[in-house]
Design an enzyme around this catalytic site. Structure first.
Site, PDB file in Angstrom:
ATOM      1  N   ASP A 121      32.922  12.145  95.231  1.00  0.00           N
ATOM      2  CA  ASP A 121      33.570  10.845  95.098  1.00  0.00           C
ATOM      3  C   ASP A 121      34.538  10.571  96.242  1.00  0.00           C
ATOM      4  O   ASP A 121      34.763   9.411  96.603  1.00  0.00           O
ATOM      5  CB  ASP A 121      34.304  10.754  93.760  1.00  0.00           C
ATOM      6  CG  ASP A 121      33.354  10.436  92.612  1.00  0.00           C
ATOM      7  OD1 ASP A 121      32.145  10.340  92.864  1.00  0.00           O
ATOM      8  OD2 ASP A 121      33.820  10.289  91.470  1.00  0.00           O
ATOM      9  N   CYS A 163      32.912  19.544  89.888  1.00  0.00           N
ATOM     10  CA  CYS A 163      33.610  18.339  90.347  1.00  0.00           C
ATOM     11  C   CYS A 163      33.402  17.109  89.479  1.00  0.00           C
ATOM     12  O   CYS A 163      32.884  17.184  88.379  1.00  0.00           O
ATOM     13  CB  CYS A 163      33.278  18.087  91.806  1.00  0.00           C
ATOM     14  SG  CYS A 163      34.295  19.121  92.893  1.00  0.00           S
ATOM     15  N   ASP A 164      33.803  15.945  90.041  1.00  0.00           N
ATOM     16  CA  ASP A 164      34.049  14.724  89.280  1.00  0.00           C
ATOM     17  C   ASP A 164      32.904  14.292  88.376  1.00  0.00           C
ATOM     18  O   ASP A 164      33.133  13.817  87.269  1.00  0.00           O
ATOM     19  CB  ASP A 164      34.378  13.577  90.231  1.00  0.00           C
ATOM     20  CG  ASP A 164      35.715  13.753  90.912  1.00  0.00           C
ATOM     21  OD1 ASP A 164      36.105  14.898  91.148  1.00  0.00           O
ATOM     22  OD2 ASP A 164      36.354  12.739  91.224  1.00  0.00           O
ATOM     23  N   LYS A 165      31.683  14.363  88.835  1.00  0.00           N
ATOM     24  CA  LYS A 165      30.543  13.947  88.016  1.00  0.00           C
ATOM     25  C   LYS A 165      29.648  15.128  87.651  1.00  0.00           C
ATOM     26  O   LYS A 165      28.995  15.116  86.617  1.00  0.00           O
ATOM     27  CB  LYS A 165      29.719  12.882  88.751  1.00  0.00           C
ATOM     28  CG  LYS A 165      30.510  11.641  89.105  1.00  0.00           C
ATOM     29  CD  LYS A 165      31.171  11.008  87.899  1.00  0.00           C
ATOM     30  CE  LYS A 165      32.049   9.830  88.266  1.00  0.00           C
ATOM     31  NZ  LYS A 165      33.173  10.162  89.156  1.00  0.00           N
ATOM     32  N   CYS A 234      39.352  19.832  94.335  1.00  0.00           N
ATOM     33  CA  CYS A 234      40.597  19.511  95.060  1.00  0.00           C
ATOM     34  C   CYS A 234      41.830  20.036  94.321  1.00  0.00           C
ATOM     35  O   CYS A 234      41.798  20.293  93.114  1.00  0.00           O
ATOM     36  CB  CYS A 234      40.692  18.014  95.283  1.00  0.00           C
ATOM     37  SG  CYS A 234      39.415  17.383  96.400  1.00  0.00           S
ATOM     38  N   GLU A 512      34.733   3.624  91.898  1.00  0.00           N
ATOM     39  CA  GLU A 512      36.076   4.187  91.844  1.00  0.00           C
ATOM     40  C   GLU A 512      36.855   3.634  93.029  1.00  0.00           C
ATOM     41  O   GLU A 512      36.390   3.692  94.163  1.00  0.00           O
ATOM     42  CB  GLU A 512      35.974   5.711  91.929  1.00  0.00           C
ATOM     43  CG  GLU A 512      37.240   6.455  91.636  1.00  0.00           C
ATOM     44  CD  GLU A 512      37.000   7.951  91.655  1.00  0.00           C
ATOM     45  OE1 GLU A 512      36.661   8.518  90.610  1.00  0.00           O
ATOM     46  OE2 GLU A 512      37.118   8.548  92.743  1.00  0.00           O
ATOM     47  N   SER A 538      40.221   6.947  90.631  1.00  0.00           N
ATOM     48  CA  SER A 538      40.223   8.389  90.837  1.00  0.00           C
ATOM     49  C   SER A 538      41.298   9.016  89.968  1.00  0.00           C
ATOM     50  O   SER A 538      42.322   8.392  89.675  1.00  0.00           O
ATOM     51  CB  SER A 538      40.499   8.700  92.302  1.00  0.00           C
ATOM     52  OG  SER A 538      40.860  10.055  92.474  1.00  0.00           O
TER      53      SER A 538
END
Length: 663
Positions: A121, A163-165, A234, A512, A538
């Site tokens: 992302d 991670c994000d997805k 991150c 996002e 985010s």
């Protein structure tokens, strides 16, 4: 550049050293009379394939366990890149899969591995690549489940993701494998780089440079050095880290596994122990339906609030519940949780001290936060977890464990930080002014609801009663590019209300908008600007940023009817966990929110409101399916029953002239 001859042919002599047959594996398969007479041909062919790939034929019939991961990139044995992955989050998790596979082999079972990599992302911020971000989650969950079902003899599934997805997709996938034992291994976090900015802050270099806040050479240096280590999500509690926390809170990952430092022995040890946990679940015939329950989902919502997690989990937790066949949390459920649960974690990006996520791990992570919440009676401690034990027993172990003591000591030795200054007690949290995590404003611009991470509001713009209030002119944009240009050119002033409309699921796949929210954070007057959008944010976003506004503009929602210069009132009460966003003026005239409702009802949607011209067909289909499945507040899921009903209702009989089908 190669010549045409180099492309069409090669001068390498070894290309002509070709075999046309080979002896095949030595030995024989463990085939029985029962197998030949009563098993499907696929079971026998699977044994053939096991031997063909090099597994010892005599052991080719052992129990099978599947490792699914989001591994990306190609690494040399020394870790150097042969081909890059999309992000650090999936760059090292092949090492976790390897450690788990070796553990499965040690216990005389056969590990299988399958992969479906994930996008970044951060890499797609401000690009059309973001239009595939949230749709990817649904597609990847489908792929993971299809891969699991396509290995008919798998006895259990180990999911590895970060991670994000990718991690939400993995959690959705195992939640849907209700009759199988499954364990999820979170892929860990990257370390902060000494003397450098974090990976969230460097994403604001463009806006800071445009306003003279950094030089060209400073931007080049800071952008280079943000990632202290090559693997892991991150360093801040964004969507990636929050998803790890939520996976553990659901009971799908082992205690104290979220936020482990990627690439280190404690991280690899977690993978080996997770493999053993899966073997234990399979031996006891415990499946996902035994672990993932309505009480587990409630615990995840509680932990999300206590950590101050990303608003993206409002999309992911409902989707996980849906995949498990459980009731989807409502907006009222979220409000209830966030009113009751204190925030306890001091971490990037919310503070009050911006500790990186690795310090949260060393301070005790999820189980440490759970100890406080258990004392408050906010957790369901009888739920079963993938450790094979109830949550309460896990916490009893943690409270007196050597592991807890040693990691707290390491945090003080390495960073000079007291663990109790990273994870607060409820009393400390109140004394430090930590407010609840989320508020869900409604009003004539968000009749179906919206969300703001109220804990991320700058204290300088919140009064002594915990209230943020802004009344200002609307500055309306129907795409993120124009909004960023306005910010970089200084056309957005303190007191303005930025409105980004038409960029929900139907417009951009619900992109996002961290480009915009991070720009506001790093502008000197950004804390006095509000942002309203039907898109999402985010997990590292901060400020008066209100997203998930429903209905979205392209579905006829009021946000798509706002005009430049309209007066908008934003009211967020962090103490009462209430909020509203309303049209209260136009053309120099002021009015009540009730009159604003009537005015909006009489307006048409903006003529410039339209799906982005680069919106992929795949995402258009996803948007239609998730809308039929319940939309944003149901988690943007594919609800098969609702979608099939919608299709059936829209079906029309063929015209009379159409010939009947042949019989």
């Amino acid at each position: 550049m190669s010549s045409r001859n180099d492309i069409f042919d090669s001068a390498a002599p070894d290309i002509y050293q070709i075999q046309t047959q080979a002896p095949g594996p030595a030995g024989s398969l463990p085939i029985t009379d029962q197998l030949l007479r009563h098993s499907p041909s696929g079971d026998i062919f699977g044994l053939t394939q096991n031997a063909g790939m090099g597994w010892n034929p005599a052991e080719a019939g052992r129990k099978q366990f599947l490792i699914l991961s989001t591994q990306g990139g190609m690494r040399a044995p020394d870790g150097k890149p042969i081909a890059l992955g999309y992000h650090t989050g999936h760059w090292e998790i092949g090492l976790l899969a390897q450690a788990a596979a070796e553990e499965f082999t040690r216990w005389q079972t056969i590990p299988f591995a399958g992969f479906c990599s994930d996008p970044c992302d951060g890499r797609t911020q401000g690009t059309t690549g973001m239009f595939d971000s949230l749709p990817y989650r649904n597609d990847a969950a489908v792929i993971f489940r299809r891969l699991a079902r396509s290995l008919p003899l798998r006895a259990g599934v180990l999911g590895v993701a970060t991670c994000d997805k990718g991690l939400p997709a993995m959690l959705m996938a195992v939640a849907g494998l209700r009759d199988l034992p499954c364990v999820v291994v979170p892929g860990g976090v990257t370390l902060p780089a000494a003397g450098a900015e974090d990976a969230g802050t460097v994403q604001t270099l463009g806006i800071r440079y445009a306003h003279g806040l950094v030089t060209l050479s400073e931007a080049a240096d800071l952008g280079c050095r943000a990632c202290g280590t090559p693997g892991g999500g991150c360093q801040f509690l964004g969507t990636a880290a929050t998803a790890q926390v939520v996976g553990e809170a659901l009971g799908l990952s082992l205690p104290h596994s979220a936020l482990a430092p990627s690439g280190q022995p404690v991280w690899l040890d977690m993978a080996r122990r997770s493999a053993r946990a899966l073997l234990g679940l399979e031996e006891r015939k415990l499946a996902m339906r035994d672990v993932l329950t309505a009480d587990s989902v409630q615990n995840a919502m509680v932990i999300h609030a206590a950590f101050g997690g990303s608003t993206n989990l409002l999309l992911h937790i409902p989707a996980i519940a849906h995949a498990a066949g459980l009731k989807i949390p409502t907006v009222q459920d979220w409000i209830s949780v966030n009113r009751r649960v204190p925030r306890l974690v001091s971490v990037l990006p919310n503070g009050p001290v911006h500790h990186p996520t690795v310090r949260v791990f060393l301070a005790g992570g999820v189980p440490e936060v759970m100890l406080h919440l258990r004392r408050l009676g906010l957790l369901n401690v009888d739920v079963l977890t993938v450790s094979g034990k109830p949550l309460g027993e896990n916490l009893d172990w943690w409270e007196t464990s050597e592991r807890r003591r040693r990691f707290r000591e390491l945090l003080r030795e390495k960073d000079g930080v007291d663990a109790d200054e990273v994870i607060f007690s409820p009393e400390q949290g109140r004394a430090r002014g930590l407010a609840g995590t989320l508020v869900f404003p409604r009003g004539n611009l968000a009749p179906e609801g919206s969300v703001v991470k109220s804990t991320a509001l700058d204290p300088a713009v919140v009064d002594a009663n915990g209230v943020y209030h802004l009344e200002g002119p609307a500055r309306v944009f129907v795409n993120e590019k124009d909004a960023m240009a306005a910010l970089k050119q200084g056309r957005i002033q303190a007191g303005d209300v930025m409105v980004l409309a038409g960029i929900g699921p139907l417009g951009t796949g619900m992109e996002e908008t961290y480009q915009v929210t991070s720009a506001l954070k790093h502008l000197p007057h950004g804390n006095r600007i509000a942002l309203l959008t039907d898109a999402r944010f985010s997990g590292v976003s901060t400020g008066a940023c209100i997203g998930h506004i429903g209905p979205e503009g392209l579905a006829g929602g009021p946000i798509g009817k706002v005009l430049d210069g309209d007066v908008i009132r934003v009211h967020i009460d962090r103490q009462r966990h209430e909020g509203s966003i309303d049209l209260v003026g136009e053309g120099g005239r002021r009015f009540t929110p009730e009159e604003g409702t009537r005015i909006l009802a009489g307006r048409a949607s903006r003529p410039d409101l339209a799906p982005h011209p680069a919106l992929p067909e795949d995402t258009r289909l996803w948007a239609a399916l998730q809308s039929a499945g319940g939309g944003t507040w149901a988690g943007c899921v594919y609800d098969a029953d609702r979608i099939i009903q919608a299709l059936a209702a829209g079906r029309t009989p063929p015209p009379a002239s159409f010939p009947p089908p042949a019989r």
